[in-house]
Design a protein around this motif. Structure first.
Motif, short mmCIF file in Angstrom:
data_model
loop_
_atom_site.label_atom_id
_atom_site.label_comp_id
_atom_site.label_asym_id
_atom_site.label_seq_id
_atom_site.Cartn_x
_atom_site.Cartn_y
_atom_site.Cartn_z
N LEU A 175 23.78 45.13 61.06
CA LEU A 175 23.54 43.70 60.86
C LEU A 175 23.39 42.98 62.21
CD1 LEU A 175 23.49 41.39 58.71
CD2 LEU A 175 25.91 41.06 59.20
N ALA A 176 24.31 43.27 63.14
CA ALA A 176 24.28 42.61 64.45
C ALA A 176 22.99 42.96 65.19
CB ALA A 176 25.49 43.04 65.28
N ALA A 177 22.63 44.25 65.19
CA ALA A 177 21.43 44.68 65.90
C ALA A 177 20.18 44.05 65.30
CB ALA A 177 21.32 46.21 65.87
N VAL A 178 20.13 43.98 63.96
CA VAL A 178 18.95 43.41 63.29
C VAL A 178 18.87 41.91 63.55
CG1 VAL A 178 17.94 42.89 61.03
CG2 VAL A 178 18.75 45.19 61.53
N LEU A 179 20.01 41.21 63.41
CA LEU A 179 20.03 39.75 63.61
C LEU A 179 19.55 39.38 65.01
CD1 LEU A 179 23.30 38.44 61.91
CD2 LEU A 179 20.97 37.71 61.44
N ILE A 180 20.06 40.09 66.01
CA ILE A 180 19.69 39.75 67.39
C ILE A 180 18.29 40.30 67.72
CG2 ILE A 180 20.31 40.02 69.82
CD1 ILE A 180 23.24 40.19 68.86
N GLY A 181 18.03 41.54 67.26
CA GLY A 181 16.76 42.19 67.61
C GLY A 181 15.54 41.50 67.03
N LYS B 104 17.62 27.22 67.10
CA LYS B 104 17.60 28.19 65.99
C LYS B 104 17.83 29.60 66.52
CE LYS B 104 15.12 31.29 63.60
NZ LYS B 104 14.40 32.40 64.24
N PHE B 105 17.20 29.89 67.67
CA PHE B 105 17.37 31.21 68.30
C PHE B 105 18.84 31.45 68.65
CE2 PHE B 105 17.57 33.81 72.17
CZ PHE B 105 16.86 34.91 71.78
N CYS B 106 19.46 30.45 69.25
CA CYS B 106 20.86 30.57 69.68
C CYS B 106 21.79 30.76 68.49
CB CYS B 106 21.29 29.35 70.47
SG CYS B 106 20.75 29.43 72.18
N ASN B 107 21.51 30.04 67.39
CA ASN B 107 22.36 30.16 66.20
C ASN B 107 22.34 31.57 65.65
OD1 ASN B 107 23.28 27.59 66.26
ND2 ASN B 107 21.86 26.80 64.70
N GLN B 108 21.13 32.15 65.58
CA GLN B 108 21.03 33.50 65.03
C GLN B 108 21.70 34.52 65.94
OE1 GLN B 108 17.26 34.39 63.19
NE2 GLN B 108 17.61 36.60 63.32
N VAL B 109 21.57 34.32 67.25
CA VAL B 109 22.27 35.20 68.20
C VAL B 109 23.79 35.08 67.98
CG1 VAL B 109 22.87 35.48 70.64
CG2 VAL B 109 20.49 35.29 69.98
N GLY B 110 24.23 33.86 67.73
CA GLY B 110 25.65 33.62 67.48
C GLY B 110 26.14 34.38 66.26
N GLU B 111 25.33 34.38 65.20
CA GLU B 111 25.71 35.13 63.99
C GLU B 111 25.79 36.63 64.29
OE1 GLU B 111 22.67 33.95 61.25
OE2 GLU B 111 23.31 31.86 61.31
N GLY B 112 24.80 37.13 65.03
CA GLY B 112 24.80 38.54 65.42
C GLY B 112 26.02 38.88 66.25
N MET B 113 26.39 37.96 67.15
CA MET B 113 27.54 38.22 68.02
C MET B 113 28.85 38.22 67.25
SD MET B 113 26.80 36.52 71.67
CE MET B 113 28.53 36.69 72.03
#
Lengths: 203, 203
Positions: free
Chosen positions: A45-51, A157-166
């Motif tokens: 999930l983390a890899a997909v969200l950030i990638g 939006k980009f930062c939020n998704q990175v935050g979810e991945g993190m």
């Protein structure tokens, strides 16, 4: 004399001892399996969200695209989580195989391999999260003394998704820490001080 | 029947076993003491190098002072190394006391406390180094995509001294990792599967 009962004289409740150890072993193995499945899922999930995270912004007619490859820490985090997912998948299969065969881990080289792998993965995923968190802090709050601007103002939006991945990666790394404790337990109890000949042969 | 020889019948070379275990214990304890002394010294060195690092530059008649407090990751690194030094000092004293008294660690609550402390310190020092390393990369190479400038071009002497402190901190964190392995060994071998009543009482 049973394997589990070695060194326990017939008068010393060997049956209770053996069954008690089996309960511990079963609990440890179930906890291990659950944690490894959790890690596998969340790491993917983390890899997909950030990638897959991208955002395009037009700044004065110039199109700027935010992508995780622009920040080395995020690339490291994606790779670390990819490795963690693959490693956990292999370990899940091993756990299931050992559960089906019903054997307890008494093999020292294998226990050492699992222990080393788990330790490595715990430290790898934790350092990846720490480095990414540091980058995220700079991106979110900036560093005015060094003239580093806040980039999350532009790419929200980009930062939020990175935050979810993190967030997902943080749970992965904490689970890895617990898991490395479990594998340390599985390994080092094989070096119990009352093992007699078994201990001698290793040291 | 001696404490170390519990469960080993008189015919099973109990003397060799006991003396062999003593050799292992002595080696482990010496390695532990050396590592803890090393950590204590290097952690103090890292904290002092980074904590006392300053550089003043005149940029267009404005005096700018670089200090470690301007970057949160360096503050975290100084604090983490300070804690590591203090913790290691306490542990060194405990090691020496236990060596003088000549007793081996068979106390589970104490072994758990040492194990937990070492694990915590290993992860703390490693995350601090990772976060600081990430900041250092930005400072050294900049991040043109995000318009973060290289600050090490301006504050060269400051960056070099931080680098020396970080090298020291890296050795501290790696030693902590090895040490957490040693304390895991010391703890979990107490849960050897042939301990009979002792094991039962804990689970």
């Amino acid at each position: 004399m049973s394997y589990l009962g070695v060194g326990v004289s017939p008068g010393n409740v060997p049956v209770y001892h053996a069954s008690n150890l089996k309960v511990v072993d079963r609990r440890v193995r179930i906890a291990e399996l659950v944690l490894r499945c959790l890690i596998c899922g969340l790491a993917v999930l983390a890899a997909v969200l950030i990638g897959t995270d991208t955002q395009v912004k037009e700044i004065f007619t110039i199109k700027e695209k935010a992508k995780f490859t622009e920040m080395k820490a995020l690339v490291f985090l994606v790779i670390a989580n990819g490795i963690a997912a693959a490693y956990s998948l292999v370990q899940v299969l091993r756990c299931i195989a050992s559960m089906i065969r019903g054997n307890v881990l008494f093999n020292k080289p294998l226990a050492w391999a699992i222990f080393s792998g788990d330790q490595l993965m715990a430290y790898l995923s934790l350092t990846a999260v720490a480095a990414a968190a540091q980058s995220a802090v700079f991106a979110k709050f900036g560093q005015t003394e060094l003239q580093w601007m806040k980039t999350c103002n532009i790419y929200g939006k980009f930062c939020n998704q990175v935050g979810e991945g993190m967030a997902s990666a943080v749970i992965v790394s904490l689970s890895m820490v617990v898991l490395s404790g479990i594998s340390a337990f599985s390994l080092f109890r094989l070096y119990g001080e009352n093992k007699g000949k078994n201990t001698n042969s290793r040291w």
